[in-house]
Design a protein around this motif. Structure first.
Motif, mmCIF file in Angstrom:
data_model
loop_
_atom_site.group_PDB
_atom_site.id
_atom_site.type_symbol
_atom_site.label_atom_id
_atom_site.label_comp_id
_atom_site.label_asym_id
_atom_site.label_seq_id
_atom_site.Cartn_x
_atom_site.Cartn_y
_atom_site.Cartn_z
ATOM 1 N N ASP A 1 0.850 -1.182 0.000
ATOM 2 C CA ASP A 1 0.000 0.000 0.000
ATOM 3 C C ASP A 1 0.885 1.230 0.000
ATOM 4 O O ASP A 1 2.074 1.152 0.311
ATOM 5 C CB ASP A 1 -0.916 0.015 1.232
ATOM 6 C CG ASP A 1 -1.966 -1.078 1.144
ATOM 7 O OD1 ASP A 1 -2.244 -1.732 2.178
ATOM 8 O OD2 ASP A 1 -2.493 -1.300 0.034
ATOM 9 N N TYR A 2 0.283 2.345 -0.301
ATOM 10 C CA TYR A 2 1.075 3.572 -0.438
ATOM 11 C C TYR A 2 0.296 4.727 0.173
ATOM 12 O O TYR A 2 -0.911 4.838 0.032
ATOM 13 C CB TYR A 2 1.325 3.830 -1.926
ATOM 14 C CG TYR A 2 1.876 5.193 -2.272
ATOM 15 C CD1 TYR A 2 1.033 6.275 -2.530
ATOM 16 C CD2 TYR A 2 3.249 5.399 -2.369
ATOM 17 C CE1 TYR A 2 1.539 7.528 -2.863
ATOM 18 C CE2 TYR A 2 3.767 6.648 -2.708
ATOM 19 C CZ TYR A 2 2.905 7.697 -2.964
ATOM 20 O OH TYR A 2 3.406 8.931 -3.300
ATOM 21 N N TYR B 1 2.644 0.812 12.444
ATOM 22 C CA TYR B 1 2.988 -0.351 11.633
ATOM 23 C C TYR B 1 4.136 -1.190 12.156
ATOM 24 O O TYR B 1 4.371 -2.286 11.692
ATOM 25 C CB TYR B 1 3.284 0.079 10.196
ATOM 26 C CG TYR B 1 2.059 0.134 9.330
ATOM 27 C CD1 TYR B 1 1.185 1.216 9.398
ATOM 28 C CD2 TYR B 1 1.751 -0.907 8.457
ATOM 29 C CE1 TYR B 1 0.044 1.252 8.613
ATOM 30 C CE2 TYR B 1 0.626 -0.873 7.657
ATOM 31 C CZ TYR B 1 -0.236 0.208 7.750
ATOM 32 O OH TYR B 1 -1.352 0.240 6.963
ATOM 33 N N VAL C 1 6.640 -1.104 7.531
ATOM 34 C CA VAL C 1 6.520 0.039 6.642
ATOM 35 C C VAL C 1 7.904 0.509 6.231
ATOM 36 O O VAL C 1 8.873 0.319 6.969
ATOM 37 C CB VAL C 1 5.739 1.174 7.353
ATOM 38 C CG1 VAL C 1 6.516 1.677 8.569
ATOM 39 C CG2 VAL C 1 5.499 2.341 6.413
ATOM 40 N N LEU D 1 3.571 -1.361 3.558
ATOM 41 C CA LEU D 1 3.175 0.013 3.251
ATOM 42 C C LEU D 1 4.406 0.851 2.925
ATOM 43 O O LEU D 1 5.442 0.712 3.579
ATOM 44 C CB LEU D 1 2.441 0.610 4.455
ATOM 45 C CG LEU D 1 2.094 2.099 4.409
ATOM 46 C CD1 LEU D 1 0.976 2.363 3.390
ATOM 47 C CD2 LEU D 1 1.655 2.589 5.789
#
Lengths: 158, 288, 773
Positions: free
Chosen positions: B7-8, B24, B28, B50
């Motif tokens: 994810d971004y 996170y 991340v 992420l």
């Protein structure tokens, strides 16, 4: 993820998976296959495009990172009518053989000459050292860029 | 060589970034210029859940120069340093070293912070941070932690940054104009990582003795470091080429170096000696 | 014995011999080239290939259940699926110099029960996107029982670790070249010198990685494969045979090709696997090699060692060479792995008049990526051995390096000069070859003069500003124009468009432009009036391709044959219209005119039916371009760094159809040779693991590394072997670099008594030579 960017002056909007890099986005989402992928780890320069005027390795940038940015590819530096001064200089000097690295050299050289139209041979070689070519041995590429300076100087850019 | 899925997010404040990092707990990765991270992702050497993009956070790319010293924001790029006239004057050794970093396209994206946190032992910025005795400002949920460069780098690709911290800037001490400095690096091709590099500086007392000698080494294999034994061997003395070579040679002989396909341990040591010597030779030239 | 086939005819040369700008450039410069990954098709699926992580092992199990469940995965195939469909796992045939001894060494198109190198294909994942296919690969569980690894020649020769069950072991074949009586000569020679040499493994590292796009058209039961290069006709036949299809139902389409250097375009496992998936699943499917795959599975080359001896008389005339060599072919012989060991054995004497030769070369299989040809295969290596020995002889005998070469290079009175016979050679006419024409002294003298060799001698071996200076020479021959044949179809349509279809293929060398120049001159047309199609199997029934520097000579000569046949047909048709004898018709520039008066246009002559002729050119004789290179280097004893301060290569190519592109081949070939001499090194560890798996570790030349390269093209001695008088000239620049640089470095370090015999001359190696011996 929603992505909106300007590519070669046109607006591009799409919903893209974050992991898609800018090179793959240009090539496969926008059919701009002039930008070539040759290493995917930021060494060869074949994927070079201009982002907000800066030459960058599009394989090292996510498409989502280009959100709101302006991207120019080799297609954006070309016209069907005639070759640009830079392209004509490449052709004159036989600065390409298989052509695979060529778009990356064109975008990089364009960025360099736009910023530094009076650059000398050492500077040209220094900047081009970030683009690999397996065919020409670089000699004609450097000559082509040297010769193309005149056109950029005449444009009066910076 | 496509990366794994992630994810971004592109936060617009530092607080938001820290909050995400804290939440996170290590799943991340921060992406700034991406020049070090993207190859790692494409080779699938890391698979974060992420990616947190810093480009939305304002004021991380500032260069401030004062009588206290120079502060570089974590997102200051190599091209920013190259084009900053003030830095050439306020931090000449830094600028000389950064001229060697990578290539044109990478320099438009690669950042100070990215390089420091990535901590490649052959990279210039970590070596400079140690040689210049920089202080790294790490922001986390508990506030700001100031870490001396010498304590920041733990080993190859390893630093003392916590998973919920972000590097915001590095402070470099004030640099007097008459300071002597030199930089030399050996790489296979222009822009490649250094097989060996040296960032050297010292001040000259009125009696011609060298003070404050700093010898920063790049490319030892493990982490950037200073050649402390050589520094103390040279401090307070009037430097000569042969003295430097002899002291440095002795110090380097007591160290071990990593051997790899590009450089054996012995060769790396010899290169290191040559780079330190060259850097000193540069430093000892009269200032124009 | 070479017979002249045709005397080069004096022709009106408007285009041939002219530095014409290339047609290809118009699309390449605009990013409009169509390389295989640019080809647009509907509903394309993507393949990722799971490759062996270990160099030698027995496959126990491939667990694909988890991987198959991943959303977006369409299928996962292994050897089992191929055996189910084909009965067995097809083996890749040996295209060049096949020998039945090697039948049990041929590469299976997918690892079947055993893996023999890191990178060998084990399983194929078919998915909606390349990223998903890669995700699925990560979920496949491989159970491979490790076997001992033979990662180098020495280990392999012990035959304790055997790659194949064949009792012949890891070194089943030895090449031998013989001429005269080497034994006698060496027994009696005034001077002999023996040296050991080692050359490192390198990769072709084409800028475009490989790729295959395959489309199965169920309605017509036809298979279309995109991404073809080099030898598409042979590959088509091989693929059709493996898939049990008629040749005519399989078409290989050549698009633009991002470099070959001999490596791209040979038949690889993927050239079967991807079409197999297309046909089996009835889909359009694409595989694009990534750079890591390229470094583990694209043909590698050069890896060899040699112990060679030179014999001379006191005046420095070479009396003979003898010695033994080993060539590491990696895990399989591939389609053309035998070329380099064969060449290294046959061509070691290079451009020199040597009457006594006894050389042998063992091929050796190891647990590494299989090898094939790479620009100047076996020729770069043997030039290094020969030139280093000659330089040592000069030194030992107190002779000037120029003088010793002058004494030994071939001259017109030596022509044609036969090379030693190479054995085994199952196809008779390939056992022998001879230099066709030339005065090899001319290129030597020209090089020495232009390089200012004599004027620079004061620097030889001197320490200046902390670096040693050295000058070195290397003379070379370049064999080209491999046969057996090439075809060129010419068609004039009613619309007036002249279209050629030739079997020559593009490897980036400008074949489209060069052949169009030839055609334009033959027909007295403008280049823009001609379309030059090439490479795809849809164009012709039979073609050969581009390898061994042949496309200008073989393709070009086929084009001239086609134009001759075309003009004959025009004469015949025109004679009916103009009511005269065909011999009275002059054909040129779109018009046929009678010497009796009257003329008719070509377009009028094809108004009822087009003209189509098939030109061809056959030859079993190779051409030999030749030349000399000089290098000026500096060597820093503290760091081992070599800088090439100046470099000049002079080559006589017989006839330069396009001086611009020929010069480009020389310069490009030189830099590739420099890269291979000083920078590149594919390194495997003892377990056969690749240590140079990225371009950060596998170093190729950049724009700052070799700024001072000069090249001169001469045309003093056309080849008598083809109508163009041309000689193949794509590899010469590469051939002589190792010798020239090696000799220059030796001369730079002569005061330290250092003689480089191992490549690459990396800073590490040079430093160790200086400080650790």
């Amino acid at each position: 993820m929603q992505v909106k960017m300007t590519v070669n002056g046109k607006l591009f909007e799409s919903d893209l998976a974050p992991r898609i890099n800018l090179a793959d986005c240009l090539r496969h989402e926008m059919d701009l296959t002039g930008t070539h992928v040759a290493c995917e780890h930021g060494v060869c320069g074949a994927c070079t495009v201009l982002v907000n005027g800066d030459a960058v390795r599009s394989c090292l940038m996510l498409a989502v990172q280009a959100n709101g940015q302006s991207v120019v590819t080799v297609e954006g530096l070309s016209s069907d009518a005639e070759l640009s001064a830079l392209q004509a200089s490449f052709r004159k000097h036989n600065a390409l053989q298989c052509g695979f690295c060529t778009p990356g050299f064109i975008t990089t050289a364009h960025a360099l000459l736009t910023q530094e139209p009076n650059c000398d041979e050492d500077r040209i070689r220094e900047v081009l050292s970030g683009n690999l070519c397996r065919c020409t041995g670089y000699v004609p590429i450097v000559q082509a860029v040297l010769d193309a300076r005149v056109a950029y100087q005449q444009m009066g850019v910076k | 060589m496509k990366s794994t899925d992630f994810d971004y997010i592109c936060p617009s404040s530092l607080e938001e970034v820290i909050q995400i990092l804290d939440q996170y707990q290590g799943e991340v990765k921060i992406i700034s210029g991406g020049q070090s991270l993207m190859p790692i992702l494409n080779y699938r050497l890391a698979s974060p859940q992420l990616l947190v993009d810093l480009q939305g956070v304002a004021d991380l790319n500032k260069v401030s120069i004062s009588s206290e010293g120079t502060t570089l924001g974590a997102r200051v790029r190599w091209v920013d340093i190259e084009n900053h006239d003030g830095l050439r004057v306020s931090q000449p050794l830094l600028c000389a070293a950064i001229d060697h970093v990578a290539h044109y396209q990478i320099r438009n994206r690669g950042s100070v912070g990215g390089s420091l946190v990535h901590a490649d032992p052959a990279a210039e910025m970590p070596g400079l941070a140690v040689a210049l005795e920089g202080i790294l400002n790490l922001h986390g949920p508990q506030g700001v932690r100031r870490v001396h460069a010498a304590d920041f780098f733990l080993g190859q690709l390893s630093t003392s940054i916590e998973t919920n911290e972000i590097l915001v800037s590095i402070e470099l001490p004030f640099w007097p104009q008459d300071r002597r400095w030199g930089f030399a690096e050996f790489s296979r091709r222009k822009g490649d990582f250094a097989l060996a590099g040296a960032a050297v500086w010292f001040d000259l007392a009125s009696d011609g003795h060298a003070m404050n000698v700093h010898i920063g080494l790049i490319g030892t294999g493990e982490k950037p470091m200073r050649l402390l034994s050589a520094e103390s061997g040279l401090n307070g003395r009037t430097l000569t080429e042969s003295m430097i070579e002899s002291v440095v040679h002795q110090s380097l002989s007591a160290m071990s170096f990593q051997g790899d396909i590009h450089a054996s341990e012995k060769y790396r040591r010899a290169l290191m000696l040559e780079m330190v010597s060259k850097a000193f030779a540069q430093a000892m030239r009269p200032i124009n | 014995m070479a017979q002249p086939i045709l005397k080069p005819v004096e022709r009106q040369s408007k285009n041939v011999g002219s530095p014409k700008e290339r047609i290809e450039d118009l699309r390449f410069l605009r990013g409009k080239g169509i390389y295989v990954d640019d080809v647009k098709k509907q509903d394309v699926l993507h393949v990722s290939i799971l490759r062996s992580p270990i160099a030698h092992g027995l496959i126990k199990n491939i667990q694909t259940d988890e991987a198959k469940k991943l959303s977006g995965v369409v299928a996962i195939l292994t050897a089992k699926d191929i055996i189910d469909r084909c009965g067995s796992v097809p083996l890749i045939p040996i295209r060049l110099h096949h020998n039945p001894i090697l039948d049990s060494y041929k590469q299976p198109v997918i690892a079947n029960e055993k893996v023999r190198f890191v990178g060998e294909a084990i399983a194929l994942v078919v998915a909606k996107t390349p990223a998903i296919a890669e995700d699925a690969m990560g979920l496949i569980e491989l159970d491979i029982e490790s076997l001992e690894v033979a990662s180098d020649i020495e280990t392999a020769l012990k035959n304790e670790v055997k790659l194949f069950s064949d009792p012949k072991g890891n070194s089943p074949l030895t090449y031998r070249s013989k001429k005269g009586n080497a034994q006698l000569v060496f027994d009696n020679a005034a001077y002999t010198r023996k040296e050991k040499f080692v050359i490192q493994r390198i990769s072709a590292m084409t800028m475009e990685t490989r790729g295959v796009l395959a489309e199965w058209k169920a309605e017509s039961q036809e298979l279309f494969v995109f991404g073809a290069a080099k030898v598409p006709f042979w590959n088509r036949a091989a693929l059709a045979q493996m898939l049990n299809l008629d040749k005519n139902s399989v078409q290989l389409i050549e698009n633009d090709v991002g470099g070959s250097f001999g490596a791209r375009g040979e038949f690889y496992t993927e050239d079967f696997l991807i079409p197999f998936i297309a046909k089996t699943l009835g889909v359009t499917v694409k595989w694009i090699e990534d750079r890591l795959e390229h470094l583990t599975s694209m043909n590698q080359a050069r890896d060899c060692d040699a112990e060679v001896e030179i014999a001379c008389d006191r005046e420095g005339r070479i009396l003979g060479f003898r010695g033994h060599m080993h060539y590491d072919l990696g895990a399989y012989p591939r389609t053309n792995g035998l070329v380099a060991p064969r060449n290294i054995t046959q061509f070691l004497t290079g451009p020199y008049k040597v009457d006594n030769v006894d050389l042998s070369c063992d091929i050796v299989f190891t647990n590494k990526t299989p090898s094939g040809t790479l620009r100047a295969p076996g020729r770069f290596e043997s030039n290094f051995f020969c030139e280093r020995l000659l330089e040592l002889a000069a030194k030992d005998l107190g002779l000037d390096p120029v003088e010793i070469r002058r004494k030994n290079v071939l001259t017109p009175k030596d022509m044609p000069f036969p090379f030693p016979t190479i054995s085994p050679s199952l196809i008779e006419h390939t056992a022998d070859t001879e230099c066709d024409s030339g005065d090899y002294r001319e290129t030597l003298e020209r090089c020495v003069k232009d390089f200012k060799w004599q004027e620079l001698q004061h620097l030889q071996g001197q320490l200046v500003d902390g670096v040693y200076h050295g000058l070195g020479l290397s003379c070379f021959i370049e064999g080209g124009s491999a046969g057996p044949r090439e075809n060129a179809k010419l068609r004039l349509e009613k619309d007036g468009l002249i279209t050629f279809s030739v079997g020559s293929t593009s490897v980036g060398q400008g074949v489209e432009t060069v052949l169009t120049q030839i055609a334009a001159d033959e027909l007295d047309l403008d280049m823009t009036q001609i379309v030059m199609l090439h490479g795809s199997t849809t164009l012709l029934n039979e073609g050969w391709g581009s390898y061994h520097s042949r496309s200008t000579v073989m393709g070009g000569s086929a084009v001239t044959n086609a134009t001759d046949l075309f003009k004959e047909e025009i004469r015949v048709r025109a004679s009916a219209v103009l009511r005269c004898d065909p011999s009275q018709i002059h054909v040129s520039a779109g018009v046929a005119s009678s010497s009796q008066g009257g003329s008719v246009t070509w377009n009028e002559l094809v108004s009822s039916s087009p003209i189509e002729v098939m030109g061809t050119f056959a030859s079993h004789h190779h051409t030999y371009a030749y030349g000399c290179a000089a290098a000026h280097v500096s060597v820093d004893p503290k760091t081992g760094r070599i800088k090439v301060l100046d470099y000049l290569v002079v080559e006589d190519v017989g006839r330069a159809i396009n001086p611009l592109t020929v010069h480009g081949q020389l310069v490009g070939g030189t830099v590739q040779g420099m890269s291979g001499t000083l920078l590149e090194h594919i390194v495997h560890d003892e377990q056969g693991q690749l240590l140079t798996g990225s371009l950060a570790d596998y170093l190729i030349a950049t724009a700052t590394d070799f700024p001072s390269i000069r090249a001169v093209v001469l045309e003093q001695y056309p080849s008598p072997l083809n109508p163009l008088g041309a000689k193949g000239a794509g590899e010469g620049g590469t051939i002589c670099v190792g010798g020239a640089i090696g000799n220059a470095v030796a001369n730079a370090l002569s005061s330290l008594n250092i003689e480089p015999t191992t490549l690459p001359l990396s800073p590490l190696r040079v430093w160790e030579m200086i400080h650790e011996t």
